[in-house]
Design a protein around this motif. Structure first.
Motif, PDB file in Angstrom:
ATOM      1  N   SER A  91       0.861  -1.174   0.000  1.00 43.51           N
ATOM      2  CA  SER A  91       0.000   0.000   0.000  1.00 43.51           C
ATOM      3  C   SER A  91       0.902   1.230   0.000  1.00 43.51           C
ATOM      4  O   SER A  91       1.824   1.326   0.802  1.00 43.51           O
ATOM      5  CB  SER A  91      -0.890  -0.019   1.236  1.00 43.51           C
ATOM      6  OG  SER A  91      -1.668   1.151   1.298  1.00 43.51           O
ATOM      7  N   LEU A  92       0.632   2.137  -0.907  1.00 49.97           N
ATOM      8  CA  LEU A  92       1.382   3.394  -1.016  1.00 49.97           C
ATOM      9  C   LEU A  92       0.370   4.523  -0.974  1.00 49.97           C
ATOM     10  O   LEU A  92      -0.487   4.623  -1.853  1.00 49.97           O
ATOM     11  CB  LEU A  92       2.185   3.417  -2.320  1.00 49.97           C
ATOM     12  CG  LEU A  92       3.075   4.622  -2.553  1.00 49.97           C
ATOM     13  CD1 LEU A  92       4.177   4.690  -1.505  1.00 49.97           C
ATOM     14  CD2 LEU A  92       3.681   4.551  -3.949  1.00 49.97           C
ATOM     15  N   ILE A  93       0.442   5.348   0.048  1.00 47.57           N
ATOM     16  CA  ILE A  93      -0.583   6.373   0.271  1.00 47.57           C
ATOM     17  C   ILE A  93       0.068   7.730   0.517  1.00 47.57           C
ATOM     18  O   ILE A  93       1.073   7.835   1.212  1.00 47.57           O
ATOM     19  CB  ILE A  93      -1.460   6.023   1.495  1.00 47.57           C
ATOM     20  CG1 ILE A  93      -2.151   4.675   1.288  1.00 47.57           C
ATOM     21  CG2 ILE A  93      -2.488   7.105   1.781  1.00 47.57           C
ATOM     22  CD1 ILE A  93      -2.860   4.156   2.520  1.00 47.57           C
ATOM     23  N   SER A  94      -0.549   8.760  -0.051  1.00 50.99           N
ATOM     24  CA  SER A  94      -0.230  10.139   0.309  1.00 50.99           C
ATOM     25  C   SER A  94      -1.426  10.656   1.103  1.00 50.99           C
ATOM     26  O   SER A  94      -2.566  10.532   0.662  1.00 50.99           O
ATOM     27  CB  SER A  94      -0.021  11.004  -0.934  1.00 50.99           C
ATOM     28  OG  SER A  94      -0.034  12.371  -0.574  1.00 50.99           O
ATOM     29  N   TYR A  95      -1.166  11.231   2.267  1.00 55.15           N
ATOM     30  CA  TYR A  95      -2.259  11.744   3.082  1.00 55.15           C
ATOM     31  C   TYR A  95      -2.706  13.144   2.660  1.00 55.15           C
ATOM     32  O   TYR A  95      -3.505  13.779   3.335  1.00 55.15           O
ATOM     33  CB  TYR A  95      -1.871  11.732   4.561  1.00 55.15           C
ATOM     34  CG  TYR A  95      -1.810  10.331   5.145  1.00 55.15           C
ATOM     35  CD1 TYR A  95      -2.764   9.380   4.820  1.00 55.15           C
ATOM     36  CD2 TYR A  95      -0.804   9.973   6.007  1.00 55.15           C
ATOM     37  CE1 TYR A  95      -2.707   8.101   5.348  1.00 55.15           C
ATOM     38  CE2 TYR A  95      -0.736   8.699   6.547  1.00 55.15           C
ATOM     39  CZ  TYR A  95      -1.694   7.765   6.203  1.00 55.15           C
ATOM     40  OH  TYR A  95      -1.639   6.505   6.731  1.00 55.15           O
ATOM     41  N   GLY A  96      -2.225  13.618   1.548  1.00 53.97           N
ATOM     42  CA  GLY A  96      -2.688  14.885   0.992  1.00 53.97           C
ATOM     43  C   GLY A  96      -2.240  16.098   1.777  1.00 53.97           C
ATOM     44  O   GLY A  96      -1.332  16.042   2.600  1.00 53.97           O
ATOM     45  N   GLY A  97      -2.905  17.189   1.511  1.00 48.59           N
ATOM     46  CA  GLY A  97      -2.528  18.469   2.103  1.00 48.59           C
ATOM     47  C   GLY A  97      -2.713  18.535   3.604  1.00 48.59           C
ATOM     48  O   GLY A  97      -1.938  19.184   4.301  1.00 48.59           O
ATOM     49  N   ASP A  98      -3.739  17.859   4.129  1.00 45.86           N
ATOM     50  CA  ASP A  98      -3.979  17.933   5.571  1.00 45.86           C
ATOM     51  C   ASP A  98      -3.087  16.987   6.373  1.00 45.86           C
ATOM     52  O   ASP A  98      -2.937  17.141   7.574  1.00 45.86           O
ATOM     53  CB  ASP A  98      -5.447  17.684   5.898  1.00 45.86           C
ATOM     54  CG  ASP A  98      -5.930  16.293   5.499  1.00 45.86           C
ATOM     55  OD1 ASP A  98      -5.119  15.455   5.067  1.00 45.86           O
ATOM     56  OD2 ASP A  98      -7.152  16.059   5.606  1.00 45.86           O
ATOM     57  N   GLY A  99      -2.482  15.990   5.702  1.00 48.68           N
ATOM     58  CA  GLY A  99      -1.586  15.060   6.377  1.00 48.68           C
ATOM     59  C   GLY A  99      -2.293  14.066   7.282  1.00 48.68           C
ATOM     60  O   GLY A  99      -1.642  13.365   8.056  1.00 48.68           O
ATOM     61  N   LEU A 100      -3.618  13.994   7.194  1.00 48.30           N
ATOM     62  CA  LEU A 100      -4.392  13.103   8.056  1.00 48.30           C
ATOM     63  C   LEU A 100      -4.899  11.899   7.272  1.00 48.30           C
ATOM     64  O   LEU A 100      -5.350  12.041   6.133  1.00 48.30           O
ATOM     65  CB  LEU A 100      -5.583  13.847   8.659  1.00 48.30           C
ATOM     66  CG  LEU A 100      -5.237  15.072   9.508  1.00 48.30           C
ATOM     67  CD1 LEU A 100      -6.504  15.819   9.893  1.00 48.30           C
ATOM     68  CD2 LEU A 100      -4.473  14.651  10.746  1.00 48.30           C
ATOM     69  N   PRO A 101      -4.851  10.700   7.876  1.00 53.03           N
ATOM     70  CA  PRO A 101      -5.341   9.516   7.174  1.00 53.03           C
ATOM     71  C   PRO A 101      -6.861   9.498   7.073  1.00 53.03           C
ATOM     72  O   PRO A 101      -7.560  10.125   7.870  1.00 53.03           O
ATOM     73  CB  PRO A 101      -4.834   8.359   8.048  1.00 53.03           C
ATOM     74  CG  PRO A 101      -4.601   8.937   9.392  1.00 53.03           C
ATOM     75  CD  PRO A 101      -4.275  10.384   9.177  1.00 53.03           C
ATOM     76  N   ASN A 102      -7.343   8.776   6.072  1.00 57.13           N
ATOM     77  CA  ASN A 102      -8.777   8.540   5.860  1.00 57.13           C
ATOM     78  C   ASN A 102      -9.588   9.818   5.674  1.00 57.13           C
ATOM     79  O   ASN A 102     -10.667   9.970   6.228  1.00 57.13           O
ATOM     80  CB  ASN A 102      -9.360   7.701   7.005  1.00 57.13           C
ATOM     81  CG  ASN A 102      -8.648   6.376   7.147  1.00 57.13           C
ATOM     82  OD1 ASN A 102      -8.324   5.722   6.161  1.00 57.13           O
ATOM     83  ND2 ASN A 102      -8.368   5.995   8.375  1.00 57.13           N
ATOM     84  N   THR A 103      -9.039  10.747   4.904  1.00 56.82           N
ATOM     85  CA  THR A 103      -9.793  11.955   4.542  1.00 56.82           C
ATOM     86  C   THR A 103      -9.938  12.000   3.026  1.00 56.82           C
ATOM     87  O   THR A 103      -9.335  11.208   2.299  1.00 56.82           O
ATOM     88  CB  THR A 103      -9.085  13.230   5.048  1.00 56.82           C
ATOM     89  OG1 THR A 103      -7.755  13.273   4.531  1.00 56.82           O
ATOM     90  CG2 THR A 103      -9.035  13.274   6.567  1.00 56.82           C
ATOM     91  N   ASP A 104     -10.737  12.926   2.542  1.00 58.19           N
ATOM     92  CA  ASP A 104     -11.057  12.996   1.113  1.00 58.19           C
ATOM     93  C   ASP A 104      -9.859  13.320   0.229  1.00 58.19           C
ATOM     94  O   ASP A 104      -9.867  13.011  -0.954  1.00 58.19           O
ATOM     95  CB  ASP A 104     -12.157  14.035   0.861  1.00 58.19           C
ATOM     96  CG  ASP A 104     -13.503  13.580   1.394  1.00 58.19           C
ATOM     97  OD1 ASP A 104     -13.686  12.355   1.590  1.00 58.19           O
ATOM     98  OD2 ASP A 104     -14.375  14.439   1.613  1.00 58.19           O
ATOM     99  N   ASP A 105      -8.844  13.961   0.776  1.00 57.82           N
ATOM    100  CA  ASP A 105      -7.709  14.355  -0.064  1.00 57.82           C
ATOM    101  C   ASP A 105      -6.608  13.297  -0.141  1.00 57.82           C
ATOM    102  O   ASP A 105      -5.577  13.521  -0.769  1.00 57.82           O
ATOM    103  CB  ASP A 105      -7.136  15.696   0.388  1.00 57.82           C
ATOM    104  CG  ASP A 105      -6.476  15.639   1.760  1.00 57.82           C
ATOM    105  OD1 ASP A 105      -6.722  14.665   2.505  1.00 57.82           O
ATOM    106  OD2 ASP A 105      -5.734  16.566   2.097  1.00 57.82           O
ATOM    107  N   ASP A 106      -6.814  12.129   0.462  1.00 61.31           N
ATOM    108  CA  ASP A 106      -5.817  11.056   0.402  1.00 61.31           C
ATOM    109  C   ASP A 106      -5.730  10.486  -1.009  1.00 61.31           C
ATOM    110  O   ASP A 106      -6.729  10.369  -1.709  1.00 61.31           O
ATOM    111  CB  ASP A 106      -6.176   9.914   1.363  1.00 61.31           C
ATOM    112  CG  ASP A 106      -6.092  10.326   2.818  1.00 61.31           C
ATOM    113  OD1 ASP A 106      -5.702  11.476   3.088  1.00 61.31           O
ATOM    114  OD2 ASP A 106      -6.429   9.500   3.672  1.00 61.31           O
ATOM    115  N   LEU A 107      -4.509  10.124  -1.407  1.00 60.47           N
ATOM    116  CA  LEU A 107      -4.280   9.447  -2.686  1.00 60.47           C
ATOM    117  C   LEU A 107      -3.710   8.077  -2.366  1.00 60.47           C
ATOM    118  O   LEU A 107      -2.663   7.963  -1.747  1.00 60.47           O
ATOM    119  CB  LEU A 107      -3.306  10.246  -3.553  1.00 60.47           C
ATOM    120  CG  LEU A 107      -3.790  11.627  -3.976  1.00 60.47           C
ATOM    121  CD1 LEU A 107      -2.667  12.384  -4.665  1.00 60.47           C
ATOM    122  CD2 LEU A 107      -4.978  11.510  -4.893  1.00 60.47           C
ATOM    123  N   ASP A 108      -4.406   7.039  -2.789  1.00 60.45           N
ATOM    124  CA  ASP A 108      -4.034   5.669  -2.461  1.00 60.45           C
ATOM    125  C   ASP A 108      -3.669   4.924  -3.711  1.00 60.45           C
ATOM    126  O   ASP A 108      -4.333   5.017  -4.735  1.00 60.45           O
ATOM    127  CB  ASP A 108      -5.213   4.993  -1.763  1.00 60.45           C
ATOM    128  CG  ASP A 108      -4.885   3.604  -1.258  1.00 60.45           C
ATOM    129  OD1 ASP A 108      -3.718   3.186  -1.373  1.00 60.45           O
ATOM    130  OD2 ASP A 108      -5.797   2.936  -0.746  1.00 60.45           O
TER     131      ASP A 108
END
Length: 138
Positions: A114-131
């Motif tokens: 699994s390779l994930i970017s937590y996006g701009g907010d840096g928080l997991p399981n939010t709308d801006d995550d890229l998985d």
């Protein structure tokens, strides 16, 4: 004999037709304000889109390196740093568009990751995550 005087000031009727009225100036300023507002909204959105595209590109680069590592060693590496150590990636390990590290985890006994970017907010399981979860095809 009467003398003619040359006046440089035109008669009042000619002066009133030359300028813009207050209403016309207000209308032009309002139109310029609306156009600047639209441009500002597009510029702000373009920055986030660029960061997202940069992140997807970095993920694709890491994905290619992970696949090459797997072909050579028959499993995925424990950390992304090993890709640099074994020269599958140039140092340093790419970061996401928000200059944060990717979250990388091995799954299913090294046959998935699994390779994930937590996006701009840096928080997991939010709308801006890229998985980007990739599974081995056997």
């Amino acid at each position: 004999m009467p003398t003619k005087t040359c006046s440089s000031v035109p008669p009042r009727s000619r002066v009133s037709g030359r300028g813009f009225s207050l209403l016309e100036l207000t209308l032009v300023i309002a139109i310029i304000g609306v156009l600047m507002g639209i441009a500002a909204i597009n510029v702000v959105g373009a920055g986030e889109r660029a960061k997202k595209k940069s992140t997807v590109t970095s993920m694709s680069t890491i994905d290619s390196a992970l696949k090459a590592y797997r072909l050579e060693y028959n499993s995925y590496p424990e950390t992304l740093g090993l890709l640099v150590d074994f020269q599958f990636l140039d140092a340093p390990v790419p970061r996401d568009g928000w200059d944060k590290e990717f979250y990388y985890t091995l799954l299913a006994e090294g046959k998935q990751y699994s390779l994930i970017s937590y996006g701009g907010d840096g928080l997991p399981n939010t709308d801006d995550d890229l998985d980007a979860a990739y599974e081995l095809t056997q």
